[in-house]
Design an enzyme around this catalytic site. Structure first.
Site, PDB file in Angstrom:
ATOM      1  CE  LYS A  44      -0.182  -0.326   5.047  1.00 37.57           C
ATOM      2  NZ  LYS A  44      -1.161  -0.429   6.340  1.00 37.57           N
ATOM      3  CE1 TYR A 280      13.040  31.869   3.906  1.00 36.08           C
ATOM      4  CE2 TYR A 280      12.104  29.615   4.382  1.00 36.08           C
ATOM      5  CZ  TYR A 280      11.987  30.534   3.259  1.00 36.08           C
ATOM      6  OH  TYR A 280      11.690  31.008   2.380  1.00 36.08           O
TER       7      TYR A 280
HETATM    8  C1  LIG Z   1      -0.459  -1.753   6.954  1.00 34.16           C
HETATM    9  C2  LIG Z   1      -0.697  -2.703   7.805  1.00 34.16           C
HETATM   10  C3  LIG Z   1      -0.311  -4.414   7.401  1.00 34.16           C
HETATM   11  C4  LIG Z   1       1.269  -4.370   7.657  1.00 34.16           C
HETATM   12  O1  LIG Z   1       1.848  -3.727   8.486  1.00 34.16           O
HETATM   13  P1  LIG Z   1       3.327  -3.650   9.393  1.00 34.16           P
HETATM   14  O2  LIG Z   1       3.145  -2.861  10.532  1.00 34.16           O
HETATM   15  O3  LIG Z   1       3.518  -2.249   8.218  1.00 34.16           O
HETATM   16  O4  LIG Z   1       3.651  -4.723   8.803  1.00 34.16           O
HETATM   17  C5  LIG Z   1      -0.680  -5.343   8.080  1.00 34.16           C
HETATM   18  N1  LIG Z   1      -1.784  -5.139   7.918  1.00 34.16           N
HETATM   19  C6  LIG Z   1      -2.493  -4.308   7.818  1.00 34.16           C
HETATM   20  C7  LIG Z   1      -4.586  -4.399   7.900  1.00 34.16           C
HETATM   21  C8  LIG Z   1      -2.207  -3.072   7.239  1.00 34.16           C
HETATM   22  O5  LIG Z   1      -3.138  -2.224   7.054  1.00 34.16           O
END
Ligand SMILES: *Cc1c(COP(=O)(O)O)cnc(C)c1O
Length: 403
Positions: A44, A280
């Site tokens: 993702k 800044y």
């Molecule tokens: C993002 C996500 C993961 C992966 O989590 P990590 O800690 O990066 O391994 C697994 N399950 C779900 C539902 C997620 O949203």
């Protein structure tokens, strides 16, 4: 302009090198940590900023049988013609809002996370319209208090799913949940969630659900909680060689190597007198005569402004610190009188072999987690994928973050 010229020009300012060889090795390590389970590579958010397609392909090459995304659009992109993902790799997505697109997802043979009655109703209607059954994973809220079906509503959701199954509109292929505190080993919620998960799975199975996979483990659970592995583990951050939390340990403790190296070319090096305000707000003032190096990356590129006066950078083998405010496109480091040429490399983070800072160092400097550091690297920074198993000549391939 040949391909290598294009790569060089695109990466003159800054680049995020993505070591697909490290990613493949990380997937193999994680599979060894969870040897009784299949592995879902979570890609993702453009593979946490690493480039979804390239990382998905590399993970599959290293034995990931599943790919996971949040949104259906991300999952559909993995099924698009030319994506290069074999059809027998299961692709699951879980973040739905009313309107879907359920039908496209069913027709693309996606696995669909369903955590509530409205979603079950929409998926059933879409399956009827598509004329083929949906593959559904029922999500239980075992204590995270975010997505998923509350225990009190579970019987109703399971009953509705069984009725739709009997009508040939879907198959419940998965029962799953997500952990709240797996990155804090020993947290009492972990055992409570696993117990609740076993109960909710057992209830569904007594009602006739016969899932292919039961799954709850994320990266920290894969690394520290063998009893959470069940049939499938969903790994994101660890696959990218970033630790889920300092409490879990360093990547190397688990045979993992950081995949992303972020570098920039110094845009300017100049001498300034003592007492000179920098960037800044003048939050940094030179303590004496010195040299300043201009790093052409800023918060528009995902460099956290919260790391102003704190983020570490390696320049010519020496560790420096961001001097003053990180701006939209650039920040300054005090080089202490050194005079690297313009164009010299500034390493913000990498696996650490050269003494460069890591993603975790930037997370600490910005008061956040490694996940956020890599995921927010912006689309203006080209991703350069190296060690692609399919590139005979290892010609690097430049993609922007949308690719
Ligand atoms: C993002 C996500 C993961 C992966 O989590 P990590 O800690 O990066 O391994 C697994 N399950 C779900 C539902 C997620 O949203």
């Amino acid at each position: 302009m040949n391909e290598n010229d294009a790569v060089r020009k695109a990466t003159l300012r800054a680049r995020a090198e993505i070591d697909l060889g490290a990613l493949r090795a990380n997937v193999r390590s994680l599979r060894a940590h969870a040897s009784g389970a299949a592995l879902m590579a979570v890609v993702k958010a453009d593979a946490y900023g690493h480039g979804a397609l390239a990382c998905a392909r590399a993970a599959v090459e290293a034995g990931a049988a599943w790919l996971g995304t949040a949104t259906p659009q991300e999952a559909l992109a993995l099924r698009a013609p030319g994506a290069g993902i074999p059809a027998d790799v299961r692709v699951m997505c879980w973040l739905w809002t009313p309107g879907g697109p359920w039908r496209e997802a069913i027709e693309a043979d996606l696995d669909l996370g369903v955590g509530g009655m409205w979603a079950l109703e929409e998926v059933t209607a879409a399956a009827r319209a598509a004329g083929r059954p949906a593959r559904v994973h029922l999500k239980a809220d075992t204590g995270l208090g975010r997505g998923g079906c509350a225990p009190a509503d579970w019987a109703g959701l399971v009953a509705a799913a069984r009725a739709a199954e009997a009508g040939g509109l879907l198959r419940v292929v998965g029962l799953w949940s997500h952990l709240a505190c797996a990155d804090e080993p020993g947290h009492p919620s972990i055992e409570a969630q696993l117990t609740r998960f076993r109960e909710m799975v057992a209830y569904a199975e007594r009602q006739g659900v016969d899932p292919e996979v039961r799954h709850i483990a994320n990266s920290p659970a894969v690394l520290t909680l063998p009893e959470s592995h069940f049939d499938l583990v969903r790994t994101g951050v660890a696959m990218y060689g970033v630790s889920p939390s300092p409490a879990i340990g360093a990547p190397a403790d688990f045979g993992l190597r950081q995949v992303m190296t972020l570098t920039a070319s110094l845009a300017l090096v100049k001498h300034v007198p003592g007492g000179h305000g920098v960037s800044y707000g003048h939050h940094y003032v030179t303590p004496g005569t010195t040299t300043l190096g201009l790093v052409p990356l800023g918060y528009a590129d995902g460099i956290p402004r919260h790391a102003s006066s704190a983020g570490p950078v390696l320049v010519e083998g020496k560790l420096r610190t961001v001097s003053g405010r990180i701006a939209m496109d650039q920040f300054v480091v005090d080089l202490g009188g050194d005079e690297p040429p313009p164009g010299a490399e500034a390493v913000l983070f990498g696996p650490g072999d050269r003494g460069e800072p890591t993603v975790e160092d930037w997370a600490q400097a910005a008061g956040t987690i490694g996940y956020e550091i890599v995921t927010r690297i912006g689309s203006r920074v080209p991703r350069v994928h190296v060690n692609d198993a399919n590139d005979a000549n290892d010609a690097n391939d430049v993609n922007d973050a949308r690719a």
